[in-house]
Design a protein around this motif. Structure first.
Motif, PDB file in Angstrom:
ATOM      1  N   VAL A 123       0.841  -1.197   0.000  1.00  0.00           N
ATOM      2  CA  VAL A 123       0.000   0.000   0.000  1.00  0.00           C
ATOM      3  C   VAL A 123       0.871   1.241   0.000  1.00  0.00           C
ATOM      4  O   VAL A 123       0.586   2.234  -0.672  1.00  0.00           O
ATOM      5  N   TYR A 151       2.178   1.930  -3.450  1.00  0.00           N
ATOM      6  CA  TYR A 151       1.109   2.506  -4.286  1.00  0.00           C
ATOM      7  C   TYR A 151       0.909   3.980  -3.946  1.00  0.00           C
ATOM      8  O   TYR A 151       0.982   4.856  -4.819  1.00  0.00           O
ATOM      9  N   LEU A 187      -1.357  10.410  -8.223  1.00  0.00           N
ATOM     10  CA  LEU A 187      -1.474   9.243  -9.085  1.00  0.00           C
ATOM     11  C   LEU A 187      -1.440   9.606 -10.570  1.00  0.00           C
ATOM     12  O   LEU A 187      -1.991   8.907 -11.405  1.00  0.00           O
ATOM     13  N   ILE A 212       2.661   2.380 -13.766  1.00  0.00           N
ATOM     14  CA  ILE A 212       1.800   1.196 -13.705  1.00  0.00           C
ATOM     15  C   ILE A 212       2.588   0.007 -13.167  1.00  0.00           C
ATOM     16  O   ILE A 212       2.096  -0.762 -12.332  1.00  0.00           O
ATOM     17  N   VAL A 223       3.000   0.487  -9.409  1.00  0.00           N
ATOM     18  CA  VAL A 223       1.730   0.361  -8.712  1.00  0.00           C
ATOM     19  C   VAL A 223       1.292  -1.101  -8.657  1.00  0.00           C
ATOM     20  O   VAL A 223       0.857  -1.603  -7.619  1.00  0.00           O
ATOM     21  N   GLU A 224       1.463  -1.794  -9.790  1.00  0.00           N
ATOM     22  CA  GLU A 224       1.084  -3.211  -9.818  1.00  0.00           C
ATOM     23  C   GLU A 224       1.968  -4.011  -8.878  1.00  0.00           C
ATOM     24  O   GLU A 224       1.517  -4.967  -8.246  1.00  0.00           O
ATOM     25  N   GLY A 274       3.182  -2.899  -6.101  1.00  0.00           N
ATOM     26  CA  GLY A 274       2.627  -2.668  -4.767  1.00  0.00           C
ATOM     27  C   GLY A 274       1.411  -3.531  -4.504  1.00  0.00           C
ATOM     28  O   GLY A 274       1.300  -4.173  -3.462  1.00  0.00           O
ATOM     29  N   VAL A 275       0.497  -3.580  -5.497  1.00  0.00           N
ATOM     30  CA  VAL A 275      -0.696  -4.411  -5.342  1.00  0.00           C
ATOM     31  C   VAL A 275      -0.293  -5.867  -5.122  1.00  0.00           C
ATOM     32  O   VAL A 275      -0.814  -6.550  -4.234  1.00  0.00           O
TER      33      VAL A 275
END
Lengths: 167, 139
Positions: free
Chosen positions: B76, B79, B94, B112, B115-116, B118-119
């Protein structure tokens, strides 16, 4: 239907897993590969394991319940179901090019995302960039789920003295 | 499950492939189906399989709960951190365009990917954490 009738919860969990897998195949048929991927891995895979873990903690047999109290829930479910069926009458036909979904932002995503984002998978660009806030929210939800589970059953078990039993 | 030979051997054979496939889904999500969420689930499922076959204690030694707790929040943080980085570089929250000053599309690509990642880290850690909590409770 079998999932409702069965008393053996182990079989119910297995049926839900199979149902998830069939839905995943359905998503593949509808060309929604990303959704199918998620459904197969989360719905059929991990959540089945978690359900089985929960069964191992509790019991795998449903308690028999008297049939007296089932009339009101049945009525509520029937009315809700009829309302939903009534709602489907207004849904446009599947695959109709005049549908609203094909005329809103979708066209812009399909036409502009190769230039703006530069990656071939439009689903990923929408998820992570155009709708970045949503995905951040989803990640936070998953994070919160872990916190909740850890708070409830995660920590070291306290010795059960009289005061702790109340909570 | 400790005394069954076939599941043990099959797990040993499959586990590297599962983890490798998870990494493929993670970093190939830009080009094919998949992404951080699916990759995280597959990665977590690999460890869950290991814990099911070889026992919880061995799995805890392989992937300690403390590491998982860091992972849960780290994802998190990555992200939200990427979002804040965009803010610091003069864009909006973002907004990945500013991550690369020369080519906005390149910045989007980088954003991206991060962020991915992080997910993926959060989801895989959460899955294994929940499994540990469930399985550790029953004993």
């Amino acid at each position: 239907m079998a999932a409702i009738r069965l008393r053996d919860l182990f079989a119910v969990v297995m049926l839900f897993g199979i149902y998830s897998f069939v839905s995943a195949s359905l998503f593949v048929v509808l060309d929604a590969v990303d959704v199918a991927f998620t459904e197969a891995s989360v719905g059929a895979g991990v959540s089945t394991v978690f359900m089985l873990g929960a069964l191992a903690l509790t019991t795998s047999k449903e308690k028999p319940k008297s049939a007296r109290k089932t009339l009101l829930p049945l009525l509520a479910v029937t009315i809700t179901g009829l309302a939903l069926v009534y709602g489907t009458w207004d849904i446009p036909a599947y695959g109709d090019p005049a549908n609203p979904i094909h005329h809103h932002v979708v066209q812009r995503f399909i036409e502009d995302s190769p230039r703006e984002i530069g990656i071939p998978n439009i689903v990923t660009s929408v998820l992570a960039s155009y709708r970045g806030y949503d995905t951040l929210g989803e990640t936070t939800v998953v994070f919160t789920a872990a916190i909740g589970v850890l708070l409830l059953i995660g920590g070291a078990r306290r010795p059960s003295s009289g005061r702790d039993n109340a909570g | 499950m400790k005394h069954y030979t076939i599941p043990r051997v099959v797990t040993k054979l499959l586990l590297p492939l599962i983890l490798l496939f998870a990494l493929y889904v993670q970093f190939h999500g830009d080009y094919g189906p998949g992404g951080g969420f699916q990759a995280g689930v597959i990665f977590g499922a690999g460890f869950i399989l290991y814990a099911l076959i070889y026992g919880l204690d061995k799995a805890r030694r392989l992937m300690p709960p403390q590491v998982l707790r860091v992972g849960v929040s780290l994802g998190v943080l990555i992200y939200a951190g990427v979002g804040l980085l965009g803010l610091l570089l003069g864009g909006q929250y973002l907004d990945y365009n500013v991550l690369d000053s020369h080519d906005p599309a390149h910045g989007q690509h980088l954003g991206i990917l991060l962020v991915e990642l992080g997910v993926g880290i959060t989801v895989s850690s959460v899955m294994v954490t929940i499994f540990y909590a469930f399985a550790g409770r029953g004993r």
